[in-house]
Design a protein around this motif. Structure first.
Motif, short mmCIF file in Angstrom:
data_model
loop_
_atom_site.label_atom_id
_atom_site.label_comp_id
_atom_site.label_asym_id
_atom_site.label_seq_id
_atom_site.Cartn_x
_atom_site.Cartn_y
_atom_site.Cartn_z
N TYR A 25 6.78 -3.99 11.07
CA TYR A 25 7.94 -3.87 11.95
C TYR A 25 7.89 -4.85 13.11
N GLU A 26 6.66 -5.11 13.58
CA GLU A 26 6.50 -5.96 14.76
C GLU A 26 6.30 -7.43 14.39
N LYS A 27 6.45 -7.75 13.07
CA LYS A 27 6.36 -9.13 12.57
C LYS A 27 4.95 -9.72 12.57
N CYS A 78 7.85 -0.45 6.69
CA CYS A 78 7.23 -1.62 7.30
C CYS A 78 6.03 -1.27 8.19
N ASN A 79 5.44 -0.09 7.96
CA ASN A 79 4.16 0.22 8.61
C ASN A 79 3.03 -0.26 7.68
N THR A 80 3.11 -1.52 7.32
CA THR A 80 2.21 -2.08 6.30
C THR A 80 0.77 -2.23 6.78
N GLU A 81 0.56 -2.09 8.08
CA GLU A 81 -0.78 -2.31 8.65
C GLU A 81 -1.79 -1.21 8.31
N HIS A 82 -1.34 -0.17 7.59
CA HIS A 82 -2.28 0.91 7.23
C HIS A 82 -2.72 0.86 5.78
N SER A 83 -2.18 -0.07 5.01
CA SER A 83 -2.59 -0.20 3.61
C SER A 83 -2.81 -1.66 3.19
N PRO A 110 1.33 -6.95 17.44
CA PRO A 110 1.91 -6.46 18.70
C PRO A 110 1.75 -4.95 18.94
N GLU A 111 1.90 -4.11 17.87
CA GLU A 111 1.85 -2.66 18.10
C GLU A 111 0.46 -2.23 18.57
N GLY A 112 0.41 -1.68 19.78
CA GLY A 112 -0.85 -1.17 20.35
C GLY A 112 -1.91 -2.26 20.51
N ARG A 161 -5.15 -3.07 18.82
CA ARG A 161 -5.70 -2.01 17.97
C ARG A 161 -5.51 -2.20 16.47
N GLN A 162 -4.51 -3.00 16.05
CA GLN A 162 -4.31 -3.21 14.62
C GLN A 162 -4.88 -4.55 14.15
N CYS A 163 -5.46 -5.28 15.09
CA CYS A 163 -5.98 -6.62 14.79
C CYS A 163 -7.39 -6.52 14.22
CA CA Z 1 3.49 0.61 12.70
#
Ligand code: CA
Ligand code: 3S6
Ligand code: CA
Length: 303
Positions: free
Chosen positions: A233-235, A249-254, A263-265, A268-270
């Motif tokens: 979602y945050e590109k 688009c919460n693809t960062e969990h799989s 960008p999100e948090g 923390r997702q990097c």
């Molecule tokens: Ca997300």
């Protein structure tokens, strides 16, 4: 000896040495070539040579679905608490920052690192990643720190594509990620996702694979695929979705590997395993994957 005879002897001996299988001329470029041309049938470590002359050792899977699979990379998470820190070679070792949108750039450059024997204990990338022209990809999930001889036995998930999709993307992931850069702000979701390709399982199955993710992720993904270059979602961009095709688009969990900025948090997702710990480390609740998944290296093969 007559001059013509000397010449004849010289020519014959040059020919002989060229046709014999001396090390100089034994230079397979892939495990597929090693299997087909040199009739090697056993799984294990072998030496390959790239056309520019780089000789490297890697693992060949000579038995799965006809064999001839070359290990070209492993994505290993050394510290999921470190966010784009040392060891995050498939995302960024330079901290999560909009100033490094493509992070370390490993998905689309020719930097190599690690070695085959340590592929479950550290990141690994060899010249085959950008040199070999292949059709399909296989992925193995092998517990961290396993020795080579036990990879196949201890892998809890192994799957491969059969559609020869790489033919449409330049024959390897290096070229695919030139077309679909793993870079922050390179596109939007879902319009600019890369290809999603159905997989066949050689260890585990699609529902076991799906169950390694938390419930929020299961509800938002379809199992039985590999997807490349996901955008969230945050590109932010991710490289490979692990046996699933995201529906939102919460693809960062799989999906793992990625750009240098999430960008999100932030940050923390990097990291190499992105947001697989978003609801806690190995909790297997909410958005978090199971401990089994996050404490295993992701081995990438071509054929
Ligand atoms: Ca997300
Ligand atoms: C299932 C609840 C949705 O939760 C949202 O998604 C929440 O507001 C965010 O923190 C979260 C993340 O975007 C997950 O990636
Ligand atoms: Ca890593």
């Amino acid at each position: 000896m007559a001059n013509w005879l000397v010449l004849l002897v010289a020519c014959v001996s040059i020919n002989l040495s060229l046709s014999s299988k001396e090390p100089e001329y034994f230079s397979p470029r892939s495990c597929k070539e090693l299997m087909e041309r040199y009739e090697i049938e056993e799984d294990g470590l072998y030496y390959l040579t790239s056309p520019t002359g780089v000789k490297y050792q890697t693992y060949c899977d000579m038995t799965t679905a006809g064999g001839g699979w070359t290990l070209v990379a492993s994505v290993h998470e050394n510290n999921l608490y470190g966010k784009c820190t040392t060891g995050d070679r498939w995302s960024s070792q330079q901290g999560g920052s909009p100033n490094v949108p493509d992070g370390d750039g490993s998905w689309s450059n020719t930097v190599t690192f690690g070695n085959a024997e340590a592929a479950t204990s550290d990141d690994f990338k060899n010249p085959g990643y950008y040199d070999i022209t292949a059709e399909n990809v296989a992925v193995w999930h092998v517990p961290n720190n396993e020795r080579v001889g036990r990879w196949k036995l201890t892998s809890f998930l192994r799957y491969h594509t059969e559609s020869k999709f790489l033919r449409s993307y330049g024959g390897n992931l290096y070229n695919l990620f030139k077309i679909f850069p793993v870079k922050n702000n390179a596109g939007s979701c879902p319009a600019n996702h890369g290809p999603s390709v159905p997989v066949v399982y050689d260890a585990g199955d699609a529902s076991f694979n799906h169950n390694l993710f938390g419930p929020h992720v299961r509800a938002r993904t379809d199992p039985g695929f590999i997807m490349f270059r996901a955008i969230n979602y945050e590109k932010a961009a991710m490289a490979i979705c692990l046996g699933v095709k995201p529906k939102d688009c919460n693809t960062e969990h799989s999906c793992i590997g990625g750009s240098g900025y999430f960008p999100e948090g932030s940050p923390r997702q990097c990291g190499d395993f992105t947001g697989l710990d978003w609801s806690g480390y190995g909790t297997h609740v909410g958005w978090s994957a199971s401990k089994q998944l996050i404490e295993a290296a992701v081995l990438i093969f071509y054929r």
